[in-house]
Design a protein around this motif. Structure first.
Motif, PDB file in Angstrom:
ATOM      1  N   GLN A   5       3.211  -2.120  18.869  1.00 25.11           N
ATOM      2  CA  GLN A   5       2.028  -2.904  18.538  1.00 25.11           C
ATOM      3  C   GLN A   5       0.761  -2.073  18.759  1.00 25.11           C
ATOM      4  O   GLN A   5       0.737  -1.190  19.624  1.00 25.11           O
ATOM      5  N   GLN A   6      -0.250  -2.382  17.973  1.00 27.71           N
ATOM      6  CA  GLN A   6      -1.591  -1.840  18.180  1.00 27.71           C
ATOM      7  C   GLN A   6      -2.535  -3.029  18.359  1.00 27.71           C
ATOM      8  O   GLN A   6      -2.399  -4.039  17.650  1.00 27.71           O
ATOM      9  N   HIS A   7      -3.469  -2.901  19.292  1.00 27.83           N
ATOM     10  CA  HIS A   7      -4.371  -4.001  19.619  1.00 27.83           C
ATOM     11  C   HIS A   7      -5.813  -3.584  19.367  1.00 27.83           C
ATOM     12  O   HIS A   7      -6.218  -2.464  19.700  1.00 27.83           O
ATOM     13  N   TYR A   8      -6.577  -4.514  18.780  1.00 27.45           N
ATOM     14  CA  TYR A   8      -7.971  -4.234  18.469  1.00 27.45           C
ATOM     15  C   TYR A   8      -8.820  -5.461  18.798  1.00 27.45           C
ATOM     16  O   TYR A   8      -8.373  -6.597  18.649  1.00 27.45           O
ATOM     17  N   ARG A   9     -10.025  -5.188  19.217  1.00 23.81           N
ATOM     18  CA  ARG A   9     -10.928  -6.280  19.570  1.00 23.81           C
ATOM     19  C   ARG A   9     -12.290  -6.046  18.943  1.00 23.81           C
ATOM     20  O   ARG A   9     -12.816  -4.930  18.972  1.00 23.81           O
ATOM     21  N   GLY A  10     -12.841  -7.101  18.350  1.00 22.60           N
ATOM     22  CA  GLY A  10     -14.166  -7.025  17.755  1.00 22.60           C
ATOM     23  C   GLY A  10     -15.067  -8.066  18.375  1.00 22.60           C
ATOM     24  O   GLY A  10     -14.666  -8.808  19.285  1.00 22.60           O
ATOM     25  N   PRO A  11     -16.295  -8.180  17.894  1.00 26.69           N
ATOM     26  CA  PRO A  11     -17.253  -9.122  18.489  1.00 26.69           C
ATOM     27  C   PRO A  11     -16.828 -10.576  18.396  1.00 26.69           C
ATOM     28  O   PRO A  11     -17.177 -11.383  19.267  1.00 26.69           O
ATOM     29  N   ASN A  12     -16.080 -10.933  17.365  1.00 26.48           N
ATOM     30  CA  ASN A  12     -15.643 -12.329  17.223  1.00 26.48           C
ATOM     31  C   ASN A  12     -14.192 -12.438  16.789  1.00 26.48           C
ATOM     32  O   ASN A  12     -13.791 -13.417  16.159  1.00 26.48           O
ATOM     33  N   TYR A  13     -13.381 -11.434  17.142  1.00 30.23           N
ATOM     34  CA  TYR A  13     -11.967 -11.501  16.772  1.00 30.23           C
ATOM     35  C   TYR A  13     -11.127 -10.649  17.713  1.00 30.23           C
ATOM     36  O   TYR A  13     -11.611  -9.734  18.391  1.00 30.23           O
ATOM     37  N   TYR A  14      -9.847 -10.975  17.728  1.00 33.19           N
ATOM     38  CA  TYR A  14      -8.824 -10.128  18.332  1.00 33.19           C
ATOM     39  C   TYR A  14      -7.776  -9.906  17.253  1.00 33.19           C
ATOM     40  O   TYR A  14      -7.423 -10.840  16.520  1.00 33.19           O
ATOM     41  N   GLU A  15      -7.274  -8.691  17.156  1.00 39.82           N
ATOM     42  CA  GLU A  15      -6.264  -8.364  16.142  1.00 39.82           C
ATOM     43  C   GLU A  15      -5.099  -7.619  16.767  1.00 39.82           C
ATOM     44  O   GLU A  15      -5.295  -6.711  17.592  1.00 39.82           O
ATOM     45  N   SER A  56       0.828  -1.195   0.000  1.00 37.41           N
ATOM     46  CA  SER A  56       0.000   0.000   0.000  1.00 37.41           C
ATOM     47  C   SER A  56       0.865   1.247   0.000  1.00 37.41           C
ATOM     48  O   SER A  56       2.025   1.215   0.423  1.00 37.41           O
ATOM     49  N   ASN A  57       0.295   2.350  -0.476  1.00 37.43           N
ATOM     50  CA  ASN A  57       1.011   3.617  -0.442  1.00 37.43           C
ATOM     51  C   ASN A  57       1.155   4.149   0.981  1.00 37.43           C
ATOM     52  O   ASN A  57       2.024   4.960   1.266  1.00 37.43           O
ATOM     53  N   SER A  58       0.265   3.704   1.855  1.00 36.54           N
ATOM     54  CA  SER A  58       0.314   4.127   3.248  1.00 36.54           C
ATOM     55  C   SER A  58       0.021   2.924   4.142  1.00 36.54           C
ATOM     56  O   SER A  58      -0.473   1.893   3.679  1.00 36.54           O
ATOM     57  N   ARG A  59       0.340   3.044   5.398  1.00 35.48           N
ATOM     58  CA  ARG A  59       0.130   1.941   6.320  1.00 35.48           C
ATOM     59  C   ARG A  59      -1.345   1.752   6.633  1.00 35.48           C
ATOM     60  O   ARG A  59      -2.111   2.724   6.682  1.00 35.48           O
ATOM     61  N   VAL A  60      -1.727   0.515   6.844  1.00 38.29           N
ATOM     62  CA  VAL A  60      -3.109   0.191   7.153  1.00 38.29           C
ATOM     63  C   VAL A  60      -3.145  -0.482   8.527  1.00 38.29           C
ATOM     64  O   VAL A  60      -2.420  -1.437   8.783  1.00 38.29           O
ATOM     65  N   TYR A  61      -3.985   0.038   9.410  1.00 34.99           N
ATOM     66  CA  TYR A  61      -4.136  -0.524  10.741  1.00 34.99           C
ATOM     67  C   TYR A  61      -5.563  -1.037  10.926  1.00 34.99           C
ATOM     68  O   TYR A  61      -6.487  -0.611  10.240  1.00 34.99           O
ATOM     69  N   HIS A  62      -5.729  -1.943  11.870  1.00 39.18           N
ATOM     70  CA  HIS A  62      -7.030  -2.541  12.177  1.00 39.18           C
ATOM     71  C   HIS A  62      -7.685  -3.056  10.891  1.00 39.18           C
ATOM     72  O   HIS A  62      -8.753  -2.620  10.470  1.00 39.18           O
ATOM     73  N   VAL A  63      -7.044  -4.044  10.290  1.00 37.82           N
ATOM     74  CA  VAL A  63      -7.503  -4.552   9.001  1.00 37.82           C
ATOM     75  C   VAL A  63      -8.879  -5.198   9.090  1.00 37.82           C
ATOM     76  O   VAL A  63      -9.650  -5.181   8.123  1.00 37.82           O
ATOM     77  N   ALA A  64      -9.236  -5.766  10.245  1.00 37.22           N
ATOM     78  CA  ALA A  64     -10.542  -6.409  10.389  1.00 37.22           C
ATOM     79  C   ALA A  64     -11.679  -5.410  10.270  1.00 37.22           C
ATOM     80  O   ALA A  64     -12.803  -5.777   9.905  1.00 37.22           O
ATOM     81  N   GLU A  65     -11.395  -4.155  10.553  1.00 38.27           N
ATOM     82  CA  GLU A  65     -12.397  -3.103  10.450  1.00 38.27           C
ATOM     83  C   GLU A  65     -12.267  -2.325   9.156  1.00 38.27           C
ATOM     84  O   GLU A  65     -13.282  -1.926   8.558  1.00 38.27           O
ATOM     85  N   ASN A  66     -11.054  -2.124   8.671  1.00 38.61           N
ATOM     86  CA  ASN A  66     -10.823  -1.207   7.552  1.00 38.61           C
ATOM     87  C   ASN A  66     -10.658  -1.872   6.193  1.00 38.61           C
ATOM     88  O   ASN A  66     -10.553  -1.185   5.186  1.00 38.61           O
ATOM     89  N   MET A  67     -10.625  -3.202   6.156  1.00 40.46           N
ATOM     90  CA  MET A  67     -10.672  -3.915   4.884  1.00 40.46           C
ATOM     91  C   MET A  67     -12.082  -4.480   4.758  1.00 40.46           C
ATOM     92  O   MET A  67     -12.458  -5.412   5.467  1.00 40.46           O
ATOM     93  N   ALA A  68     -12.861  -3.894   3.863  1.00 45.83           N
ATOM     94  CA  ALA A  68     -14.293  -4.184   3.802  1.00 45.83           C
ATOM     95  C   ALA A  68     -14.592  -5.663   3.595  1.00 45.83           C
ATOM     96  O   ALA A  68     -15.490  -6.221   4.238  1.00 45.83           O
ATOM     97  N   SER A  69     -13.848  -6.309   2.708  1.00 38.28           N
ATOM     98  CA  SER A  69     -14.149  -7.706   2.417  1.00 38.28           C
ATOM     99  C   SER A  69     -13.797  -8.609   3.600  1.00 38.28           C
ATOM    100  O   SER A  69     -14.478  -9.605   3.854  1.00 38.28           O
ATOM    101  N   LEU A  70     -12.742  -8.271   4.336  1.00 35.99           N
ATOM    102  CA  LEU A  70     -12.413  -9.034   5.534  1.00 35.99           C
ATOM    103  C   LEU A  70     -13.473  -8.813   6.606  1.00 35.99           C
ATOM    104  O   LEU A  70     -13.884  -9.755   7.299  1.00 35.99           O
TER     105      LEU A  70
END
Length: 256
Positions: free
Chosen positions: A164-174, A53-67
Motif C-alpha cells: 500500500q501507498q498512503h497519501y494525505r492532502g488538505p481535505n482528503y486521505y488516499e 493505463s500503460n503505466s501505473r498511476v499513484y496518488h490519483v488525488a494529486e496526479n489526476m488534474a480533474s480530480l
C-alpha cells in the motif's frame, strides 16, 4: 458508460449499500469477541470509476488534474479515497471516492480510530485498514473459488498481504492498494474480474479497532459493484490531458 438501472440483470453500476449488513467488532470485543452490526457508514460514496493505463498511476488525488480540481472545489469537505491497482494486462485501477457525512464528535471511538489512522505512519496504517467483501449473485464456481481462498473473511490489507501507498492532502486521505502484490489476492481478483459481468461484489472498508477506546468499529464506507464489464466502462488514461474525472457524482460507474 456504465448504466444505472434497477433491473436484476443490469450491467455496470454501483450502489450505496447498507453498512448495517456488516458485523464488526463490538464495544467489548477484546473481552467477549462479539461482533455487532455496524452503524451507518461514516462516509458516503460519491464516485466509482475504472481506468486503464500503460503505466501505473499513484496518488490519483494529486496526479489526476480533474480530480485535484474537484477536491479543491470542496475545501470544507473531507474525502476518503481508495485506488486499487488490479493485476490485469491493461493496468486497470478502480478509484472510489467517499465524502464524510458523519459529524465530528458524534462517534468518539470512530473519530479516534480514523484520526489515529490518518496521523499514523505507514506501518501503523498498514496494520489497521480492513476490508470485507461479499460475493453474491454470481456463478457457483466463482463463489466456490473465492470462499476457498478465504476471500470473504475480513482482511487487514497491509498485514503481510498487499503493498500500500498512503497519501494525505488538505481535505482528503488516499490509499493505493496493489492487488497484484499478493498471489492469493491476485487469484481472487482474477476469479472475480473474469466473471465480473455476472457478479455482485459488496465491499466494506473500515479501520480496525485494536484498542478499547476505538471500539465499536464503524464502516468508513460500503458499496456494491454490480455486473461490471471492464471493457465497456474503463476509461483510457490520457497522460497529456487528464480530464477523465467527471464531477458528476455518478462518474463512469453509475449509481443506482
Amino acid at each position: 458508460d456504465i448504466e444505472a438501472t434497477g433491473k436484476k440483470k443490469a450491467k455496470n453500476y454501483w450502489a450505496q449499500s447498507d453498512a448495517t449488513s456488516y458485523n464488526l467488532r463490538g464495544k467489548k470485543y477484546l473481552e467477549d469477541r462479539v461482533k455487532i452490526p455496524s452503524k451507518d457508514a461514516a462516509f458516503d460514496v460519491v464516485s466509482v470509476q475504472i481506468f486503464k493505463s500503460n503505466s501505473r498511476v499513484y496518488h490519483v488525488a494529486e496526479n489526476m488534474a480533474s480530480l485535484k480540481d474537484y477536491l479543491s472545489n470542496y475545501p470544507d469537505e473531507f474525502f476518503f479515497i481508495t485506488a486499487r491497482i488490479l493485476p490485469t494486462k491493461a493496468n486497470h485501477f478502480v478509484v472510489t471516492i467517499a465524502r464524510r457525512v458523519l459529524p465530528e464528535g458524534e462517534d468518539e471511538p470512530f473519530d479516534k480510530a480514523l484520526d489515529s489512522y490518518i496521523e499514523g505512519d505507514d506501518e501503523y496504517r498498514n496494520m489497521r485498514l480492513k476490508y470485507i467483501a461479499k460475493i453474491s449473485d454470481s456463478p457457483w464456481l466463482v463463489q466456490r473459488i473465492v470462499k476457498g481462498l478465504g476471500g470473504e473473511r475480513p482482511a487487514i490489507l497491509g498485514k503481510g498481504y498487499l503493498k500500500q501507498q498512503h497519501y494525505r492532502g488538505p481535505n482528503y486521505y488516499e490509499v493505493n492498494v496493489d492487488v497484484g502484490s499478493s498471489l492469493i489476492a491476485s487469484q481472487i481478483a482474477g476469479s472475480v474480474t473474469g466473471f465480473a459481468s455476472s457478479v455482485k461484489v459488496g465491499e466494506c472498508f473500515l479501520i480496525e479497532g485494536q484498542e478499547e477506546d476505538k471500539l465499536p468499529e464503524r464502516a468508513v464506507y460500503t458499496v456494491d459493484l454490480v455486473n461490471i464489464q471492464f471493457k465497456l466502462c474503463s476509461i483510457a488514461l490520457n497522460q497529456e490531458d487528464e480530464t477523465f474525472f467527471n464531477e458528476n457524482p455518478y462518474g463512469t460507474v453509475h449509481r443506482i
